[in-house]
Design a protein around this motif. Structure first.
Motif, PDB file in Angstrom:
ATOM      1  N   ASP A  51      19.181 -38.137 -76.284  1.00  0.00           N
ATOM      2  CA  ASP A  51      18.959 -37.204 -75.310  1.00  0.00           C
ATOM      3  C   ASP A  51      17.220 -37.610 -74.867  1.00  0.00           C
ATOM      4  OD1 ASP A  51      21.118 -35.671 -75.211  1.00  0.00           O
ATOM      5  OD2 ASP A  51      20.147 -34.354 -76.999  1.00  0.00           O
ATOM      6  N   GLN A  52      16.658 -38.629 -75.414  1.00  0.00           N
ATOM      7  CA  GLN A  52      15.250 -39.207 -74.791  1.00  0.00           C
ATOM      8  C   GLN A  52      15.359 -40.402 -74.664  1.00  0.00           C
ATOM      9  OE1 GLN A  52      12.211 -37.006 -75.323  1.00  0.00           O
ATOM     10  NE2 GLN A  52      13.785 -35.090 -75.247  1.00  0.00           N
ATOM     11  N   HIS A  95      18.735 -43.140 -63.137  1.00  0.00           N
ATOM     12  CA  HIS A  95      18.922 -41.739 -63.702  1.00  0.00           C
ATOM     13  C   HIS A  95      18.733 -40.542 -62.997  1.00  0.00           C
ATOM     14  CE1 HIS A  95      19.613 -43.670 -67.615  1.00  0.00           C
ATOM     15  NE2 HIS A  95      18.444 -44.256 -67.377  1.00  0.00           N
ATOM     16  N   ARG A  96      18.992 -40.538 -61.591  1.00  0.00           N
ATOM     17  CA  ARG A  96      18.882 -39.479 -60.582  1.00  0.00           C
ATOM     18  C   ARG A  96      17.352 -38.985 -60.532  1.00  0.00           C
ATOM     19  NH1 ARG A  96      21.651 -35.579 -61.956  1.00  0.00           N
ATOM     20  NH2 ARG A  96      22.210 -36.121 -64.270  1.00  0.00           N
ATOM     21  N   MET A  97      17.408 -37.876 -60.257  1.00  0.00           N
ATOM     22  CA  MET A  97      15.943 -37.052 -60.083  1.00  0.00           C
ATOM     23  C   MET A  97      15.633 -36.538 -61.270  1.00  0.00           C
ATOM     24  SD  MET A  97      14.996 -37.568 -57.155  1.00  0.00           S
ATOM     25  CE  MET A  97      15.496 -38.386 -55.295  1.00  0.00           C
ATOM     26  N   ALA A  98      14.414 -36.336 -61.700  1.00  0.00           N
ATOM     27  CA  ALA A  98      13.598 -35.738 -62.566  1.00  0.00           C
ATOM     28  C   ALA A  98      12.612 -34.982 -62.118  1.00  0.00           C
ATOM     29  CB  ALA A  98      13.408 -36.475 -63.784  1.00  0.00           C
ATOM     30  N   THR A  99      11.948 -33.993 -62.848  1.00  0.00           N
ATOM     31  CA  THR A  99      10.833 -33.358 -62.535  1.00  0.00           C
ATOM     32  C   THR A  99       9.483 -33.774 -63.528  1.00  0.00           C
ATOM     33  OG1 THR A  99      11.248 -31.396 -63.594  1.00  0.00           O
ATOM     34  CG2 THR A  99      12.046 -31.658 -61.509  1.00  0.00           C
ATOM     35  N   ILE A 100       8.416 -33.534 -63.156  1.00  0.00           N
ATOM     36  CA  ILE A 100       7.252 -33.570 -63.901  1.00  0.00           C
ATOM     37  C   ILE A 100       6.439 -32.355 -63.920  1.00  0.00           C
ATOM     38  CG2 ILE A 100       4.904 -34.581 -64.232  1.00  0.00           C
ATOM     39  CD1 ILE A 100       6.092 -37.415 -63.428  1.00  0.00           C
ATOM     40  N   SER A 101       6.185 -31.655 -64.802  1.00  0.00           N
ATOM     41  CA  SER A 101       5.636 -30.294 -64.801  1.00  0.00           C
ATOM     42  C   SER A 101       4.081 -30.406 -65.193  1.00  0.00           C
ATOM     43  CB  SER A 101       6.074 -29.422 -65.716  1.00  0.00           C
ATOM     44  OG  SER A 101       7.830 -29.453 -65.570  1.00  0.00           O
ATOM     45  N   ASP A 102       3.077 -29.614 -64.536  1.00  0.00           N
ATOM     46  CA  ASP A 102       2.153 -29.563 -64.770  1.00  0.00           C
ATOM     47  C   ASP A 102       1.691 -29.017 -66.245  1.00  0.00           C
ATOM     48  OD1 ASP A 102       2.136 -26.903 -64.472  1.00  0.00           O
ATOM     49  OD2 ASP A 102       0.580 -26.974 -62.653  1.00  0.00           O
ATOM     50  N   GLN A 111       3.992 -43.019 -55.924  1.00  0.00           N
ATOM     51  CA  GLN A 111       3.407 -43.548 -57.359  1.00  0.00           C
ATOM     52  C   GLN A 111       4.256 -43.900 -58.098  1.00  0.00           C
ATOM     53  OE1 GLN A 111       0.227 -41.057 -58.717  1.00  0.00           O
ATOM     54  NE2 GLN A 111       0.147 -42.214 -60.611  1.00  0.00           N
ATOM     55  N   GLN A 112       4.336 -44.990 -58.935  1.00  0.00           N
ATOM     56  CA  GLN A 112       5.180 -45.299 -59.998  1.00  0.00           C
ATOM     57  C   GLN A 112       4.831 -44.579 -61.321  1.00  0.00           C
ATOM     58  OE1 GLN A 112       7.823 -47.309 -59.697  1.00  0.00           O
ATOM     59  NE2 GLN A 112       8.367 -47.653 -61.679  1.00  0.00           N
ATOM     60  N   VAL A 113       5.605 -43.808 -62.002  1.00  0.00           N
ATOM     61  CA  VAL A 113       5.112 -43.293 -63.368  1.00  0.00           C
ATOM     62  C   VAL A 113       6.218 -43.659 -64.295  1.00  0.00           C
ATOM     63  CG1 VAL A 113       4.128 -41.138 -62.128  1.00  0.00           C
ATOM     64  CG2 VAL A 113       6.813 -41.397 -62.635  1.00  0.00           C
ATOM     65  N   THR A 114       5.805 -43.393 -65.729  1.00  0.00           N
ATOM     66  CA  THR A 114       6.532 -44.066 -66.814  1.00  0.00           C
ATOM     67  C   THR A 114       6.658 -42.959 -67.934  1.00  0.00           C
ATOM     68  OG1 THR A 114       6.210 -46.535 -66.465  1.00  0.00           O
ATOM     69  CG2 THR A 114       6.997 -46.071 -68.531  1.00  0.00           C
ATOM     70  N   GLY A 115       7.455 -42.761 -68.304  1.00  0.00           N
ATOM     71  CA  GLY A 115       7.440 -41.671 -69.605  1.00  0.00           C
ATOM     72  C   GLY A 115       8.708 -41.783 -70.467  1.00  0.00           C
ATOM     73  N   VAL A 116       9.263 -40.648 -70.970  1.00  0.00           N
ATOM     74  CA  VAL A 116      10.288 -40.385 -71.796  1.00  0.00           C
ATOM     75  C   VAL A 116      11.326 -39.241 -71.190  1.00  0.00           C
ATOM     76  CG1 VAL A 116      11.306 -40.211 -74.087  1.00  0.00           C
ATOM     77  CG2 VAL A 116       9.239 -41.198 -73.761  1.00  0.00           C
ATOM     78  N   LEU A 117      12.255 -39.696 -70.551  1.00  0.00           N
ATOM     79  CA  LEU A 117      13.048 -38.592 -69.976  1.00  0.00           C
ATOM     80  C   LEU A 117      13.895 -37.965 -70.769  1.00  0.00           C
ATOM     81  CD1 LEU A 117      14.195 -37.545 -67.295  1.00  0.00           C
ATOM     82  CD2 LEU A 117      16.221 -39.159 -67.536  1.00  0.00           C
ATOM     83  N   ASP A 118      13.739 -36.503 -70.746  1.00  0.00           N
ATOM     84  CA  ASP A 118      14.474 -35.680 -71.511  1.00  0.00           C
ATOM     85  C   ASP A 118      15.913 -35.251 -70.702  1.00  0.00           C
ATOM     86  OD1 ASP A 118      14.523 -33.392 -73.766  1.00  0.00           O
ATOM     87  OD2 ASP A 118      15.523 -32.391 -71.930  1.00  0.00           O
TER      88      ASP A 118
END
Length: 208
Positions: free
Chosen positions: A137-138, A160-167, A184-191
């Motif tokens: 899942d990650q 992986h379609r759309m996702a959100t970043i929460s403040d 802006q390009q962002v990188t992380g771990v998608l839940d």
């Protein structure tokens, strides 16, 4: 009642006592409690909007203002109760440090849903909910910011379609627009389950 997480309404004294015990116990997820407005006996905060906002990151229950909230109050520390149409999100470890400021009371109004969802997501992050999810899942992911909706940035994640970043998962004191910009390009771990992307972003950049 043995499974409060599946209940829509907490109405009896017995269920309220069980709810208090659940609030004060160590849990896997934050617990959002919404109360009814005593004037209308209806919810002033949309429970389905809250459920949709938190997804499977938190449990959500509803308590009827009256004898049930009175019983809940009697079994919780001072200033940590909920009644009269307001709501609270209680952290996973609230019982170990039952400070009311860790579960702020959110009053009915246009921002109530966003505040409660934000509280729950931030508590889920601090409580290790994201880290405990199954590895499937990650997944590492990157994408570009497409826009902003309230306290969320909408990201088009590559493949992986759309996702959100929460403040709440970044710097709660600063607007996301100070840290991110459209394109802006962002990188992380998608839940994958919640479609949230806790991104790795440098220090905030205040507006010029």
């Amino acid at each position: 009642m043995t499974d409060l997480s599946s209940a829509q309404w907490i109405e009896t004294r017995e269920d309220a006592v069980t709810l208090a015990q659940w609030i004060m116990s160590m849990r896997d997820r934050p617990l959002v409690v919404l109360s009814t407005d005593p004037a209308t006996d209806e919810l002033a905060v949309d429970v389905e909007d809250v459920r949709s906002g938190v997804g499977d990151l938190a449990d959500v229950v509803v308590i009827r203002t009256g004898r049930a909230t009175w019983a809940l109050d009697q079994h919780l520390p001072d200033r940590t109760q909920v009644y009269g149409g307001a709501g609270r999100s209680y952290p996973v470890d609230f019982g170990s440090d039952p400070d009311w400021s860790r579960a702020p009371l959110r009053f009915p109004g246009p921002r109530a849903v966003g505040l409660l969802v934000g509280d729950a997501i931030a508590q889920a992050s601090r409580g290790g909910v994201f880290q405990r999810r199954a590895a499937d899942d990650q997944i590492p992911a990157s994408g570009r910011v497409r826009g902003f909706v309230e306290s969320r940035a909408i990201v088009d994640v590559d493949g992986h379609r759309m996702a959100t970043i929460s403040d709440e998962l970044l710097y709660p004191l600063y607007p996301l627009e100070w840290m991110l910009s459209v394109g802006q390009q962002v990188t992380g771990v998608l839940d994958v389950a919640s479609r949230r992307l806790p991104a790795r972003i440098g220090r905030h950049r205040p507006p010029s």
